[in-house]
Motif scaffolding. Structure first.
Motif, PDB file in Angstrom:
ATOM      1  N   ARG A   1      -0.833   3.263  -4.764  1.00 57.58           N
ATOM      2  CA  ARG A   1      -1.682   2.089  -4.570  1.00 57.58           C
ATOM      3  C   ARG A   1      -2.456   2.238  -3.265  1.00 57.58           C
ATOM      4  NH1 ARG A   1      -0.488  -1.761  -8.335  1.00 57.58           N
ATOM      5  NH2 ARG A   1       1.582  -1.705  -9.298  1.00 57.58           N
TER       6      ARG A   1
ATOM      7  N   TYR B   1      -4.295  -0.155  -1.818  1.00 54.64           N
ATOM      8  CA  TYR B   1      -4.237  -1.380  -1.035  1.00 54.64           C
ATOM      9  C   TYR B   1      -2.975  -2.150  -1.369  1.00 54.64           C
ATOM     10  CZ  TYR B   1      -9.186  -0.256  -0.657  1.00 54.64           C
ATOM     11  OH  TYR B   1     -10.369   0.399  -0.444  1.00 54.64           O
TER      12      TYR B   1
ATOM     13  N   LYS C   1       0.842  -1.188   0.000  1.00 53.72           N
ATOM     14  CA  LYS C   1       0.000   0.000   0.000  1.00 53.72           C
ATOM     15  C   LYS C   1       0.886   1.250   0.000  1.00 53.72           C
ATOM     16  CE  LYS C   1      -3.411   2.382   2.922  1.00 53.72           C
ATOM     17  NZ  LYS C   1      -4.215   2.296   4.163  1.00 53.72           N
TER      18      LYS C   1
ATOM     19  N   SER D   1      -5.562  -4.675   3.297  1.00 50.37           N
ATOM     20  CA  SER D   1      -5.026  -3.491   3.961  1.00 50.37           C
ATOM     21  C   SER D   1      -4.571  -3.910   5.351  1.00 50.37           C
ATOM     22  CB  SER D   1      -6.095  -2.391   4.058  1.00 50.37           C
ATOM     23  OG  SER D   1      -5.536  -1.202   4.569  1.00 50.37           O
TER      24      SER D   1
END
Length: 232
Positions: free
Chosen positions: A92, A94, A43, A62
């Motif tokens: 990004r 996740y 992430k 996550s």
């Protein structure tokens, strides 16, 4: 040896491109291989690659400050990840981890956007794929806020089926989703016992089949009709 052209050709996102475009794209791709639980990306990383799963499964997740993982979805062979590649410079949202041993074909985002510009006939299919994902996500948000457990879990199974099929319209037949009761519970913020009770209800109605490490939705339309007639 992995056939990159065939991998891209089988991905729903590329089905609006002519064969000449896919052949043109293949030399620009790279192939990466991951062991089970190997990190694909984290992430917050820059979103510069469009990823297509050539084999195996990848989970999107996550992690909070305490290191607890919240599972969002598990994607199978043929699916694509990297929605934000359509927004250059975006990070990004996740992380992604190999749920099983996996092979992933990655195409540079800037090349993919340029390829779309050279072959504008691809736009309707690409936009349809993105729109269906957005519509599904918004529907899940609404159902989590307004619906009961039965409908929430049933609709989540239908969402997973749609993702498994890559959003292909007109597809039918059983869909096998490689998730356990624990995965569903983690994904939805529910207890395993509550999820198990609902899944057994679906199974008793002949709508799903529970296996070791997977759930098979026998008929998406029957499940849809059942949820529509349920008072939950």
């Amino acid at each position: 040896m992995l056939n990159v052209v065939e991998v891209l050709r089988a991905c729903p996102l590329f089905q609006g491109f002519p064969d000449v475009a896919i052949v043109e794209a293949a030399p620009h791709a790279r192939v990466r291989r991951f062991d089970k639980n190997g990190p694909v990306y984290e992430k917050g990383e820059p979103q510069v690659w469009l990823c297509v799963i050539a084999s195996g499964m990848v989970r999107i997740h996550s992690v909070n400050a305490q290191g607890q993982e919240a599972l969002l979805i598990v994607l199978d062979q043929g699916a694509w990840v990297g929605d934000a590649v359509f927004a250059p410079g975006a990070e990004r949202v996740y992380g992604a981890t190999a749920h099983t041993a996996a092979e992933i074909v990655e195409l540079p985002g800037d090349f993919f956007r340029a390829l779309m510009a050279r072959y504008p006939e691809s736009y309707p299919v690409v936009l349809d794929c993105i729109s269906r994902r957005l519509w599904s996500a918004m529907t899940l948000i609404e159902e989590d806020a307004l619906r009961g457990t039965l409908t929430r879990i049933g609709r989540r199974l239908l969402f997973l089926c749609d993702m498994q099929r890559g959003g292909q319209r007109g597809a039918d037949g059983p869909v096998r989703v490689a998730l356990t009761r624990e995965h569903i519970a983690s994904m939805m913020g529910m207890t395993r016992q509550g999820v198990h009770k609902t899944l057994k209800r679906f199974e008793s109605e002949g709508l799903i089949e529970l296996g070791y490490g997977f759930i098979t939705v026998k008929d998406e339309q029957r499940l849809t009709d059942f949820l529509a007639s349920s008072p939950d």
